[in-house]
Scaffold this motif. Structure first.
Motif: not given
Length: 283
Positions: A118-132, A264-276
């Motif tokens: 499995v390989v994933g693509c994301v929009g930031s380096q901290n998200k890359v680290a999170f996946l791995k 923030g959902l459309f800006n890719g700010n969240n990691i995982g499920k966004k809940i209020v």
């Protein structure tokens, strides 16, 4: 002549867990927790038809019923889209876009647990680290740092892609088709890159699709909910009990945080499920 613009504002409805404060329906009493599609508000009036079910005491946190165990479309789509549409085989090569989102993060974990690469693509380096590091993807990359998506995918999938779980559409989908193996499968769950800019719509190489016999299928959760929900609940609950499935939630507090959370959902700010969360959970 006076020209006046008239704007009509309407409340937004969405998946909500609420507590009954008063009821004219004998199926529900004050204090019951219910899951359904309600108005995003501190208080709202609901009809029985908008309630999906009453929530009973559970071994899992309440937020899981909006997220990883949710029957309200989002995370059920990960399970159904991957297993029922993509029909994976152990050892196959799987690519997931928007892999830190509520759906992508689960698809990648399901694929790993099943025995896929499995390989994933994301929009930031901290998200890359999170996946791995956290979700144990085999690899991941930041698409914003890549100028040629097709060559990037060749680098991560030298033997080609068997399954693509698509959450973004656009140029990424085009690049995947270029790198797909014969009899590859694409589950089209979302098209985030196309929602706000029609110029980014994908233009597919249909000759590639034909000769590689690629299956591309869009889907909506209600299409498959009746037949597969019980299997999803049993399998996912067991993964949660054993700790094999990691839950990722991004929680904001207070009704005033709804606008920024939504945008923030459309800006890719969240990691995982966004809940209020409107109020702090009671002990």
């Amino acid at each position: 002549m006076l020209c006046v613009d008239v704007f009509t504002f309407q409340a937004i409805d969405g998946p909500v867990i609420g507590k009954v404060v008063a009821s004219g329906n004998n199926k529900f009493v004050k204090g019951d927790l219910v899951l359904g599609v309600f108005t995003w508000a501190e208080y709202c009036f609901v009809k029985e038809t908008t309630i999906m079910r009453k929530l009973e005491p559970s071994e899992f946190p309440l937020s899981y019923h909006l997220g990883v165990l949710g029957k309200l479309f989002i995370n059920y789509m990960a399970h159904v889209g991957f297993f029922e549409l993509c029909k994976p085989k152990r050892g196959e090569k799987v690519f997931v876009s928007a892999a830190c989102g509520s759906i992508g993060s689960l698809v990648g974990q399901y694929a790993k647990l099943f025995g896929c690469y499995v390989v994933g693509c994301v929009g930031s380096q901290n998200k890359v680290a999170f996946l791995k590091d956290k979700l144990v993807f085999d690899d991941a990359f930041n698409y914003k740092e890549e100028t040629d998506q097709s060559s990037t995918l060749r680098r991560y999938f030298p033997e080609g892609i068997d399954i693509y779980f698509d959450n973004v559409g656009g140029k990424m989908l085009e690049a995947v088709i270029d790198n797909m193996n014969t009899f590859g499968r694409v589950a089209v769950c979302g098209a985030t890159s196309e929602y706000i800019d029609i110029r980014k719509r994908a233009s597919l190489d249909l000759v590639n699709v034909i000769y590689k016999r690629i299956i591309i299928q869009g889907f909506l959760t209600p299409d498959l909910m009746i037949h597969h929900f019980q299997n999803f609940m049993i399998k996912t609950s067991n993964y949660l009990r054993t700790g094999e499935l990691q839950v990722t939630e991004d929680i904001s507090l207070g009704i005033e945080s709804v606008p920024s959370a939504f945008v923030g959902l459309f800006n890719g700010n969240n990691i995982g499920k966004k809940i209020v969360r409107l109020v702090e959970e009671e002990e």
